[in-house]
Design a protein around this motif. Structure first.
Motif, mmCIF file in Angstrom:
data_model
loop_
_atom_site.group_PDB
_atom_site.id
_atom_site.type_symbol
_atom_site.label_atom_id
_atom_site.label_comp_id
_atom_site.label_asym_id
_atom_site.label_seq_id
_atom_site.Cartn_x
_atom_site.Cartn_y
_atom_site.Cartn_z
ATOM 1 N N GLU A 1 0.565 -1.553 -0.068
ATOM 2 C CA GLU A 1 0.255 0.192 0.211
ATOM 3 C C GLU A 1 0.604 1.254 0.058
ATOM 4 O OE1 GLU A 1 -3.072 -0.183 3.056
ATOM 5 O OE2 GLU A 1 -2.812 -2.025 3.485
ATOM 6 N N HIS A 2 1.651 1.219 0.915
ATOM 7 C CA HIS A 2 2.769 2.058 0.303
ATOM 8 C C HIS A 2 3.516 2.766 -0.801
ATOM 9 C CE1 HIS A 2 2.843 2.709 4.790
ATOM 10 N NE2 HIS A 2 2.722 1.912 5.136
ATOM 11 N N ILE A 3 4.061 1.216 -1.320
ATOM 12 C CA ILE A 3 4.635 1.558 -2.915
ATOM 13 C C ILE A 3 3.452 2.419 -4.057
ATOM 14 C CG2 ILE A 3 5.774 0.204 -4.687
ATOM 15 C CD1 ILE A 3 6.652 -2.141 -3.003
ATOM 16 N N VAL A 4 2.309 2.342 -3.267
ATOM 17 C CA VAL A 4 1.375 2.729 -5.058
ATOM 18 C C VAL A 4 0.872 3.936 -4.822
ATOM 19 C CG1 VAL A 4 0.237 0.196 -5.777
ATOM 20 C CG2 VAL A 4 -0.081 1.395 -4.226
ATOM 21 N N ASP A 5 0.476 4.355 -5.450
ATOM 22 C CA ASP A 5 0.019 5.723 -5.465
ATOM 23 C C ASP A 5 -1.468 6.024 -4.387
ATOM 24 O OD1 ASP A 5 2.235 7.179 -6.750
ATOM 25 O OD2 ASP A 5 1.454 6.841 -9.443
ATOM 26 N N THR A 6 -2.151 5.500 -5.618
ATOM 27 C CA THR A 6 -3.332 5.005 -4.861
ATOM 28 C C THR A 6 -4.560 3.675 -4.307
ATOM 29 O OG1 THR A 6 -4.491 7.285 -6.373
ATOM 30 C CG2 THR A 6 -5.622 5.978 -5.325
ATOM 31 N N VAL A 7 -4.745 3.542 -3.062
ATOM 32 C CA VAL A 7 -5.570 2.592 -3.100
ATOM 33 C C VAL A 7 -7.151 2.318 -2.803
ATOM 34 C CG1 VAL A 7 -6.007 0.859 -1.086
ATOM 35 C CG2 VAL A 7 -3.421 1.683 -1.338
ATOM 36 N N LEU A 8 -7.940 1.891 -3.836
ATOM 37 C CA LEU A 8 -9.556 1.732 -3.528
ATOM 38 C C LEU A 8 -9.600 0.682 -2.664
ATOM 39 C CD1 LEU A 8 -9.934 3.233 -7.341
ATOM 40 C CD2 LEU A 8 -9.082 4.328 -5.305
ATOM 41 N N GLN A 9 -10.986 0.725 -2.472
ATOM 42 C CA GLN A 9 -11.350 -0.248 -1.386
ATOM 43 C C GLN A 9 -13.076 -0.387 -2.632
ATOM 44 O OE1 GLN A 9 -9.778 -2.626 0.643
ATOM 45 N NE2 GLN A 9 -11.498 -3.250 1.391
ATOM 46 N N GLY B 1 -16.313 12.688 1.761
ATOM 47 C CA GLY B 1 -15.799 13.116 0.471
ATOM 48 C C GLY B 1 -16.050 14.339 1.005
ATOM 49 N N ALA B 2 -16.391 14.764 -0.056
ATOM 50 C CA ALA B 2 -17.761 15.892 -1.394
ATOM 51 C C ALA B 2 -18.833 16.044 -1.267
ATOM 52 C CB ALA B 2 -16.895 16.593 -2.737
ATOM 53 N N ARG B 3 -19.769 14.895 -0.774
ATOM 54 C CA ARG B 3 -21.482 14.663 -0.887
ATOM 55 C C ARG B 3 -22.037 14.547 0.719
ATOM 56 N NH1 ARG B 3 -21.888 9.343 -4.091
ATOM 57 N NH2 ARG B 3 -22.410 10.684 -6.035
ATOM 58 N N SER B 4 -23.527 14.677 0.852
ATOM 59 C CA SER B 4 -23.908 14.843 1.515
ATOM 60 C C SER B 4 -24.830 14.138 1.636
ATOM 61 C CB SER B 4 -24.661 16.289 2.151
ATOM 62 O OG SER B 4 -25.711 16.032 3.326
ATOM 63 N N LEU B 5 -25.057 13.092 2.231
ATOM 64 C CA LEU B 5 -25.862 11.499 2.719
ATOM 65 C C LEU B 5 -26.754 11.942 3.678
ATOM 66 C CD1 LEU B 5 -23.324 8.154 1.920
ATOM 67 C CD2 LEU B 5 -24.915 10.381 0.017
ATOM 68 N N LEU B 6 -27.863 11.599 3.214
ATOM 69 C CA LEU B 6 -29.155 11.249 4.189
ATOM 70 C C LEU B 6 -29.075 9.832 4.279
ATOM 71 C CD1 LEU B 6 -32.279 13.475 3.237
ATOM 72 C CD2 LEU B 6 -30.576 13.961 5.042
ATOM 73 N N SER C 1 -7.924 13.616 -2.364
ATOM 74 C CA SER C 1 -8.320 13.414 -1.503
ATOM 75 C C SER C 1 -8.737 12.035 -1.246
ATOM 76 C CB SER C 1 -10.205 14.331 -1.084
ATOM 77 O OG SER C 1 -10.647 14.534 0.024
ATOM 78 N N THR C 2 -8.509 11.410 0.110
ATOM 79 C CA THR C 2 -9.105 10.818 0.347
ATOM 80 C C THR C 2 -10.343 9.760 1.042
ATOM 81 O OG1 THR C 2 -7.930 10.519 2.873
ATOM 82 C CG2 THR C 2 -6.329 10.600 0.768
ATOM 83 N N ASP C 3 -10.885 11.091 1.453
ATOM 84 C CA ASP C 3 -12.697 11.237 1.858
ATOM 85 C C ASP C 3 -13.627 10.797 0.991
ATOM 86 O OD1 ASP C 3 -11.358 11.288 4.835
ATOM 87 O OD2 ASP C 3 -11.078 13.846 3.950
ATOM 88 N N VAL D 1 -19.913 -0.017 -3.091
ATOM 89 C CA VAL D 1 -19.349 1.280 -2.385
ATOM 90 C C VAL D 1 -17.838 1.732 -2.319
ATOM 91 C CG1 VAL D 1 -18.558 2.599 -0.758
ATOM 92 C CG2 VAL D 1 -21.316 1.647 -0.965
ATOM 93 N N LEU D 2 -16.998 2.596 -3.379
ATOM 94 C CA LEU D 2 -15.875 2.295 -3.968
ATOM 95 C C LEU D 2 -14.781 3.468 -2.912
ATOM 96 C CD1 LEU D 2 -13.339 1.216 -5.854
ATOM 97 C CD2 LEU D 2 -14.387 3.360 -6.651
ATOM 98 N N ARG D 3 -14.007 3.847 -1.707
ATOM 99 C CA ARG D 3 -13.635 4.003 -1.352
ATOM 100 C C ARG D 3 -12.457 4.540 -1.490
ATOM 101 N NH1 ARG D 3 -16.392 4.864 3.334
ATOM 102 N NH2 ARG D 3 -18.255 3.258 3.726
ATOM 103 N N SER D 4 -11.041 5.511 -1.308
ATOM 104 C CA SER D 4 -10.248 5.752 -1.308
ATOM 105 C C SER D 4 -9.413 5.993 -0.253
ATOM 106 C CB SER D 4 -10.327 7.326 -1.778
ATOM 107 O OG SER D 4 -9.005 7.805 -2.339
ATOM 108 N N LEU D 5 -8.382 4.620 -0.048
ATOM 109 C CA LEU D 5 -8.168 4.931 1.390
ATOM 110 C C LEU D 5 -6.412 5.639 1.054
ATOM 111 C CD1 LEU D 5 -8.322 0.609 2.354
ATOM 112 C CD2 LEU D 5 -9.935 2.817 2.734
#
Length: 466
Positions: A236-244, A308-313, A265-267, A255-259
């Protein structure tokens, strides 16, 4: 002739040992070590195929102020959710790792991406599937005919990293996908494919390949049974982006998250729906996560969360019942169990609700996991609603972090939360008293109910401090 040496590897986490061990020191599993024979260092090795198609760049010492940075044009994936999670698109020369449960849709997501990018030449490397299997999946997605007409997608079923580089040098693709990093191996490694040393060696080599050529590379990675990415943590340290990529198998939503993201952003959060024709983007997740048919039901409340940048109910569900076996149970799905215990302790100490001898079950509807502390108020409301068997008003949404002294603390981006609740048709919004001071209430049509502590919140929710 050189002898082979024995190596014992845990088939759960990949831990290596020179002798057999009953209990794995890494994952604590029993009887998981398997014997493998690997070549010794004295055996000859094939020279490494040079990965850089344009030649490796020479290094030099420069002043930071003298470094000139040009704006990089990101590659538009054609997927608004994936673009958001990546920070605006794919950065040229980046190495992106995508992990998730088996069968969750990792290969489907990337195959859809490959078929969608018709303007780019893409090399799809598979070490786990045959060409016919990939073609069958493409047919199921309903985009294979268009992909064949555009003639941009090339399939390579290969596990040797050196041979993959040879084909990449001949093809010169604009994007490369490797499925998966645990299936490929390098001749420079002395272990079997999927072992920590091979995963580390192949990932470092692919990172150098991506940086030297400017070709973005997607890696699909396996995960262990506890949900973490398989292989050494350095992966995980080697790569530029980790997606879960995650989701509950009982639901159609993913759900696709950015770790980790070096370019954004990672949020951020992306939400998809798994259908027969592949993954479909969910444009209005709040509507997906809410159930409008819960009028008169106790133990249900609606929270406004920020991902992240969105609001969820989000619909928070709770069930409180008398402990049948003496020891009360505390269970939470989609929410931190330790934080749930803290909130129950606040209710016991500050509001004098007796929940010590009762089972408490909490569920975040929709199969997603939320870490925003602003849903604390909704959790308390759902728990007390179930305990008193008194429903929360269907037209009320709320946001607020609960402190240890029972105070309702302010939350971030409250204006965005209120706007989303107003857009979904809610008439009342409970918020922290501190947040009301910075709001311009002239443009807000929803009824705002400020509270400063848990007692005030309960009085507004249930009409009295019960």
């Amino acid at each position: 002739m050189a002898k082979n040496k024995l190596m014992y590897v845990c088939d759960q986490c990949g831990y290596e040992s020179v002798q057999w061990i009953g209990k794995c020191p890494s994952c604590k599993a029993w009887n998981t070590f398997k014997e493998f024979r690997v070549p010794t260092e004295s055996m000859p090795k094939t020279p490494v195929v040079k990965s850089g198609m344009e030649g490796s760049k020479t290094s030099s010492v420069k002043l930071l102020s003298s470094v000139k940075v040009t704006a990089q044009q990101r590659i538009d994936t054609g997927d608004t959710e994936l673009n958001r999670v990546l920070g605006g698109g794919i950065v040229p020369g980046s190495l992106i790792l995508l992990g998730g449960d088996p069968g969750i849709g990792k290969s489907t997501l990337l195959l859809q991406l490959v078929l969608r990018l018709r303007q780019l030449k893409v090399l799809y490397v598979s070490g786990e599937e045959s060409e016919s299997q990939i073609k069958l999946r493409a047919d199921r997605l309903g985009e294979s005919n268009t992909a064949l007409e555009s003639d941009n997608c090339y399939i390579l079923c290969e596990t040797s990293l050196e041979k993959i580089y040879e084909y990449a040098q001949q093809l010169k693709p604009d994007l490369m996908v490797v499925d998966s990093v645990q299936a490929i191996s390098s001749e420079q490694g002395d272990a079997f494919p999927g072992s920590p040393s091979q995963v580390r060696t192949c990932t470092v080599s692919l990172l150098r390949f991506a940086k030297d050529t400017g070709i973005p590379v997607f890696l699909i990675g396996h995960i262990t049974k506890d949900g973490s990415l398989a292989g050494p943590k350095i992966l995980e340290h080697i790569v530029d982006t980790v997606l879960q990529f995650e989701g509950d198998r009982q639901y159609f939503y993913r759900v696709l998250r950015s770790l980790k993201n070096r370019f954004g952003s990672t949020d951020e959060l992306g939400i998809y729906e798994m259908r027969e024709g592949g993954l479909q983007i969910v444009s209005n997740p709040s509507e997906m996560l809410l159930n409008r048919d819960n009028e008169g039901m106790s133990g249900v409340s609606v929270a406004s969360a920020i991902e992240g940048a969105r609001s969820l109910l989000i619909e928070t569900q709770a069930l409180v019942s008398t402990a049948a076996y003496g020891t009360p149970q505390r269970s939470a799905t989609g929410f931190d169990t330790r934080r749930l215990n803290m909130l129950l302790a606040v209710l016991e100490k500050r509001v004098f609700f007796k929940l010590a001898q009762k089972d408490v079950f909490l569920n975040i509807a929709g199969g997603i996991r939320v870490s925003d502390p602003a849903i604390d108020l909704s959790v308390i409301a759902a728990v007390l609603s179930s305990n008193a068997d008194y429903p929360v008003a269907k037209s009320t949404a709320m946001a607020g972090e609960v402190g240890l002294s029972g105070e309702i603390r302010s939350v971030t981006r409250v204006a965005q939360r209120i706007a989303e609740a107003e857009r979904q048709g809610f008439r009342h919004f409970i918020l922290p008293q501190m947040n009301l001071r910075a709001l311009d209430t002239k443009k807000i049509k929803i009824d705002l109910v400020p509270v400063s502590n848990v007692k005030e919140a309960l009085k507004n929710l249930f009409g009295s401090e019960r």
